[in-house]
Design an enzyme around this catalytic site. Sequence first.
Site, PDB file in Angstrom:
ATOM      1  N   TRP A 109       0.815  -1.223   0.000  1.00 39.86           N
ATOM      2  CA  TRP A 109       0.000   0.000   0.000  1.00 39.86           C
ATOM      3  C   TRP A 109       0.842   1.264   0.000  1.00 39.86           C
ATOM      4  O   TRP A 109       0.489   2.243  -0.653  1.00 39.86           O
ATOM      5  CB  TRP A 109      -1.020  -0.025   1.147  1.00 39.86           C
ATOM      6  CG  TRP A 109      -2.044  -1.093   0.924  1.00 39.86           C
ATOM      7  CD1 TRP A 109      -2.224  -2.232   1.651  1.00 39.86           C
ATOM      8  CD2 TRP A 109      -2.982  -1.173  -0.156  1.00 39.86           C
ATOM      9  NE1 TRP A 109      -3.224  -3.002   1.104  1.00 39.86           N
ATOM     10  CE2 TRP A 109      -3.708  -2.378   0.000  1.00 39.86           C
ATOM     11  CE3 TRP A 109      -3.296  -0.349  -1.243  1.00 39.86           C
ATOM     12  CZ2 TRP A 109      -4.715  -2.775  -0.878  1.00 39.86           C
ATOM     13  CZ3 TRP A 109      -4.313  -0.748  -2.131  1.00 39.86           C
ATOM     14  CH2 TRP A 109      -4.989  -1.938  -1.935  1.00 39.86           C
ATOM     15  N   ASP A 180      -1.239   6.516   6.383  1.00 34.32           N
ATOM     16  CA  ASP A 180      -2.356   5.687   5.909  1.00 34.32           C
ATOM     17  C   ASP A 180      -2.625   4.664   7.016  1.00 34.32           C
ATOM     18  O   ASP A 180      -1.871   3.709   7.191  1.00 34.32           O
ATOM     19  CB  ASP A 180      -1.968   4.989   4.601  1.00 34.32           C
ATOM     20  CG  ASP A 180      -3.032   3.997   4.136  1.00 34.32           C
ATOM     21  OD1 ASP A 180      -4.058   3.845   4.824  1.00 34.32           O
ATOM     22  OD2 ASP A 180      -2.834   3.370   3.070  1.00 34.32           O
ATOM     23  N   LYS A 204     -12.519  -1.618   7.142  1.00 34.31           N
ATOM     24  CA  LYS A 204     -11.824  -2.652   7.911  1.00 34.31           C
ATOM     25  C   LYS A 204     -12.261  -2.581   9.374  1.00 34.31           C
ATOM     26  O   LYS A 204     -12.862  -3.500   9.890  1.00 34.31           O
ATOM     27  CB  LYS A 204     -10.310  -2.486   7.789  1.00 34.31           C
ATOM     28  CG  LYS A 204      -9.827  -2.861   6.378  1.00 34.31           C
ATOM     29  CD  LYS A 204      -8.845  -1.901   5.849  1.00 34.31           C
ATOM     30  CE  LYS A 204      -8.632  -1.981   4.370  1.00 34.31           C
ATOM     31  NZ  LYS A 204      -8.593  -3.270   3.723  1.00 34.31           N
TER      32      LYS A 204
END
Length: 370
Positions: A109, A180, A204
């Site tokens: 990511w 992030d 999530k």
Amino acid sequence: MSPSATDARLFNFSAGPAVLPLPVLRQAQEELLAYPGAGCSVMEISHRDPVFLKILHDAQQRVRQLLGIGDSHEVLFLQGGAKLQFSMVPANLLRGSGKKAHYMVTGTWSKGAVGEAKKEGSIEKVWDGAATNYDRLPAAAEYQIPADSAYLYYCSNETIQGVQFSSEPACPAGVPLVCDASSDFFSRPLSIEKYGILYACAQKNAGPAGVTVVIIDRDLLPRGEEHLPGYLLYRNHAENDSEWNTPPTFAIYMLGLVARWLQEDIGGLASMERINREKAAQLYAVVDAYPHLYQGHAASEFRSMMNVTFRLPSEEVEGRFLKGAAEHALVHLQGHRSVGGIRASIYNAMPKAGVDALAQFMRDFARIAT
Ligand code: PMP
């Protein structure tokens, strides 16, 4: 929820969209047709209706309370997922700044974020874990951030590799720290004042897909250039209370319910972290007990509390593991398509019973498979 529907729920280890707390789903179900005071569903009212504004402000307030966010930071609810933040961060803080932004590449990511940032300006990778296949994180002595950096970017939990920072990386005073936190948001307390921007897609730990929480230092709001597309400017959202355009109303409502569950049922993020630590320790203990069968991906000190990643000796054995797990109501355990193996995502809402059942299955499988 009818007993049969509850019984039909499996233990869902999906990395996201992921398991949600049962009390949250129940409440959403109860209120689905007629939200109290609205006479219709949350999905059917205007985002400017006082009933929805109350839901929005309640959700913002709960995020603030959970994370101890003061007046220095705005809490925004945006769309476009975490990936739009890969672009919005550099569009606002890098483009036209004449500076370089610094990135830690610790997995899929953060690597993806680099790709998008390069389109906006000059960036430098200060550390890249590719050499060991992203199984560890850097120590402070392994990277340097110049004092005139546009920002330092990192991903607190790499969802695919299962490596997690236990605390913020060192960052010079005056350089905004950008994180992030998509896959470990709400999993533990944070010191928000350390961050320029911290963002997380909800799907999530914080709700369904559709809303992304952006927590931004108010001092950074003037930075984006006026000619950027309006949606991309953080200040447009801050100045309009996340209603510059129609926000994802239902996802925000759900996020508010999840935040309330964390406050009222769990007792806040310190309690949540304790529970998360116990759940993760339980699975890693089984991985470590059978090293000939389970090979953890992350080096021990960087193991994620959220995504437990490991391999078995062959794809054939992994296939049998997944099939056997599914027969025990343990589903969505396959690793990300890019890396394979097994990944057990044990977000906040994964009940301890699910982790107990997986740990037991792993022990039993080890006995049969060896
Ligand atoms: N960052 C991290 C850490 C993620 O786990 C994900 C999604 N799995 C993303 C970014 C991308 O999120 P989205 O699909 O919402 O753009």
